[in-house]
Scaffold this motif. Structure first.
Motif, mmCIF file in Angstrom:
data_model
loop_
_atom_site.group_PDB
_atom_site.id
_atom_site.type_symbol
_atom_site.label_atom_id
_atom_site.label_comp_id
_atom_site.label_asym_id
_atom_site.label_seq_id
_atom_site.Cartn_x
_atom_site.Cartn_y
_atom_site.Cartn_z
ATOM 1 N N TRP A 109 79.295 13.622 -31.700
ATOM 2 C CA TRP A 109 80.715 14.521 -31.541
ATOM 3 C C TRP A 109 81.599 13.930 -32.513
ATOM 4 N N PHE A 110 82.295 14.995 -33.387
ATOM 5 C CA PHE A 110 83.444 14.363 -34.050
ATOM 6 C C PHE A 110 84.513 15.678 -33.902
ATOM 7 N N VAL A 111 85.878 15.166 -34.113
ATOM 8 C CA VAL A 111 87.028 15.964 -33.977
ATOM 9 C C VAL A 111 87.980 15.475 -35.060
ATOM 10 N N ALA A 112 88.399 16.758 -35.786
ATOM 11 C CA ALA A 112 89.580 16.546 -36.573
ATOM 12 C C ALA A 112 91.086 16.729 -36.132
ATOM 13 N N ARG A 113 91.916 15.682 -36.151
ATOM 14 C CA ARG A 113 93.197 15.880 -35.438
ATOM 15 C C ARG A 113 94.241 15.864 -36.579
ATOM 16 N N VAL A 114 95.353 16.426 -36.169
ATOM 17 C CA VAL A 114 96.693 16.495 -36.773
ATOM 18 C C VAL A 114 97.613 16.324 -35.978
ATOM 19 N N ASP A 115 98.654 15.039 -36.055
ATOM 20 C CA ASP A 115 99.444 14.672 -35.249
ATOM 21 C C ASP A 115 98.937 14.442 -33.812
ATOM 22 N N GLY A 116 97.572 13.978 -33.950
ATOM 23 C CA GLY A 116 97.050 13.889 -32.430
ATOM 24 C C GLY A 116 96.366 14.946 -31.729
ATOM 25 N N ARG A 117 96.815 16.370 -32.383
ATOM 26 C CA ARG A 117 96.078 17.495 -31.350
ATOM 27 C C ARG A 117 94.760 17.697 -32.162
ATOM 28 N N PRO A 118 93.937 18.226 -31.506
ATOM 29 C CA PRO A 118 92.641 18.629 -32.189
ATOM 30 C C PRO A 118 92.524 19.883 -32.535
ATOM 31 N N VAL A 119 91.895 20.101 -33.849
ATOM 32 C CA VAL A 119 92.054 21.221 -34.589
ATOM 33 C C VAL A 119 90.558 21.879 -35.085
ATOM 34 N N VAL A 120 89.800 20.855 -35.139
ATOM 35 C CA VAL A 120 88.192 21.208 -35.296
ATOM 36 C C VAL A 120 87.337 20.364 -34.385
ATOM 37 N N LEU A 121 86.350 20.982 -33.928
ATOM 38 C CA LEU A 121 85.480 20.163 -33.095
ATOM 39 C C LEU A 121 83.884 20.380 -33.682
ATOM 40 N N ALA A 122 83.019 19.308 -33.988
ATOM 41 C CA ALA A 122 81.876 19.519 -34.212
ATOM 42 C C ALA A 122 81.068 18.797 -32.960
ATOM 43 N N VAL A 123 79.755 19.260 -32.764
ATOM 44 C CA VAL A 123 78.881 18.675 -32.071
ATOM 45 C C VAL A 123 77.435 18.914 -32.314
ATOM 46 N N LEU A 124 76.591 17.788 -32.488
ATOM 47 C CA LEU A 124 75.290 17.921 -32.699
ATOM 48 C C LEU A 124 74.625 17.020 -32.213
ATOM 49 N N PRO A 125 73.117 17.652 -31.603
ATOM 50 C CA PRO A 125 72.061 16.809 -31.001
ATOM 51 C C PRO A 125 71.378 16.333 -32.097
ATOM 52 N N ALA A 126 70.879 15.340 -32.145
ATOM 53 C CA ALA A 126 70.076 14.896 -33.280
ATOM 54 C C ALA A 126 68.989 13.572 -32.601
ATOM 55 N N GLU A 127 67.857 13.804 -33.382
ATOM 56 C CA GLU A 127 66.405 12.971 -33.245
ATOM 57 C C GLU A 127 65.865 12.634 -34.538
ATOM 58 N N GLY A 128 65.940 11.437 -34.587
ATOM 59 C CA GLY A 128 65.093 11.219 -35.983
ATOM 60 C C GLY A 128 66.012 11.677 -37.208
ATOM 61 N N GLU A 129 65.115 12.316 -37.945
ATOM 62 C CA GLU A 129 65.603 13.010 -39.268
ATOM 63 C C GLU A 129 66.194 14.161 -39.108
ATOM 64 N N TRP A 130 66.103 14.873 -38.042
ATOM 65 C CA TRP A 130 66.857 15.981 -37.671
ATOM 66 C C TRP A 130 67.974 16.089 -36.849
ATOM 67 N N ALA A 131 68.933 16.838 -37.182
ATOM 68 C CA ALA A 131 70.194 17.207 -36.347
ATOM 69 C C ALA A 131 70.121 18.885 -36.323
ATOM 70 N N ALA A 132 70.792 19.361 -35.190
ATOM 71 C CA ALA A 132 71.277 20.846 -35.184
ATOM 72 C C ALA A 132 73.059 20.853 -34.949
ATOM 73 N N MET A 133 73.377 21.762 -35.665
ATOM 74 C CA MET A 133 74.868 22.145 -35.640
ATOM 75 C C MET A 133 75.111 22.984 -34.340
ATOM 76 N N ARG A 134 75.298 22.303 -33.243
ATOM 77 C CA ARG A 134 75.379 23.050 -31.892
ATOM 78 C C ARG A 134 77.045 23.744 -31.809
ATOM 79 N N TYR A 135 78.017 23.011 -32.647
ATOM 80 C CA TYR A 135 79.136 23.416 -32.578
ATOM 81 C C TYR A 135 80.036 23.110 -33.676
ATOM 82 N N PHE A 136 80.574 24.098 -34.404
ATOM 83 C CA PHE A 136 81.601 23.609 -35.465
ATOM 84 C C PHE A 136 82.609 24.850 -35.564
#
Length: 278
Positions: free
Chosen positions: A163-190
């Motif tokens: 899970w990654f979040v980009a914030r400005v002045d503490g508020r979230p402006v972009v969210l990214a979520v990825l499941p990952a296993e070994g060498e592969w990941a999937a962009m579930r949310y961006f």
């Protein structure tokens, strides 16, 4: 800016779907009123690189399979056509280069930093639940009708690895979520969580941070679960600028020996995309 394609076949496929999503009528009507273009598309897709996604068992791998198995049209008629980002061996190489897209990535990431955007990894369960609630609430009232979902529920993301979040002045402006296993990941949310210039710029900085974290954890490729026929043209162009390329994916279960040896990543998604063709 329109970044270069990896092949003429990929460009033809992408151009078709640019027109497809901008259609005025239904999907079926577009196909029936453009039969030659549609037949040409199906032939061209077969010329795309073919990549096997070899995944072991486990919840993260199952989440990746679920993302790739969601669109029946892509699995069938579109022969598994999917956007994939091959990651470099060194994270710092991702933004290097003289191409227009690499220059834009560096410039807009720098602009986001100057506006105070901070990117952080989110591992705490309570923090994830709070961000999920923000994402669901924004989807329900998204000013862009194509991105609005009045029944939004992203609770399935809670156990995804990254899970990654980009914030400005503490508020979230972009969210990214990825499941990952070994060498592969999937962009579930961006997705952006507000309609603003800073949120738009934050996507570039967020993408660089995602690549840095994934490379450090041994991930070598990121797949997109959304089929090309359902992807908005703004998202399509952004992904291409970030280095995603359209290939044909086939998901197979890795053997225990492959898991032990760490040979799950197909050569096609390594740096030069030298995929086999079939």
């Amino acid at each position: 800016m329109r970044p270069a394609f990896s092949s003429e076949s990929e460009e033809r496929v992408s151009r078709y779907f640019e027109r497809f999503v901008d259609r005025s009528g239904s999907q079926l009507r577009h196909v029936l009123t453009h039969p030659r273009n549609t037949v040409a598309l199906l032939r061209t897709i077969r010329a795309l690189p073919a990549v096997e996604v070899r995944l072991p068992g486990g919840p993260q791998a199952d989440a990746i399979r679920a993302q790739l198995g969601r669109a029946w049209l892509r699995r069938g008629a579109l022969a598994g056509a999917t956007s994939v980002l091959g990651l470099p061996e060194r994270a710092e190489d991702y933004a290097r280069g003289s191409s227009g897209s690499r220059y834009t990535l560096r410039k807009r990431s720098r602009a986001a930093s100057e506006l105070g955007v901070l990117v952080e990894r989110v591992d705490d369960a309570e923090a994830r639940r709070a961000l999920c609630a923000v994402a669901d609430a924004y989807e329900r009232v998204n000013p862009r009708a194509a991105s609005r979902n009045e029944a939004a529920d992203n609770s399935d993301m809670m156990t995804h690895r990254f899970w990654f979040v980009a914030r400005v002045d503490g508020r979230p402006v972009v969210l990214a979520v990825l499941p990952a296993e070994g060498e592969w990941a999937a962009m579930r949310y961006f997705r952006t969580l507000e309609e603003s210039e800073v949120a738009t710029l934050a996507r570039y900085l967020l993408m660089r941070e995602i690549v840095t974290a994934l490379v450090a954890h041994g991930v070598r490729a990121v797949v997109v679960g959304l089929g090309p026929h359902r992807m908005g043209n703004g998202v399509r162009q952004f992904q291409r600028m970030m280095g995603f390329r359209i290939v044909r994916l086939r998901v197979v279960r890795a053997s225990p020996r492959e898991v032990r040896r760490g040979t799950l990543l197909a050569a096609a998604v390594r740096p030069r995309w030298s995929a086999r063709r079939s």
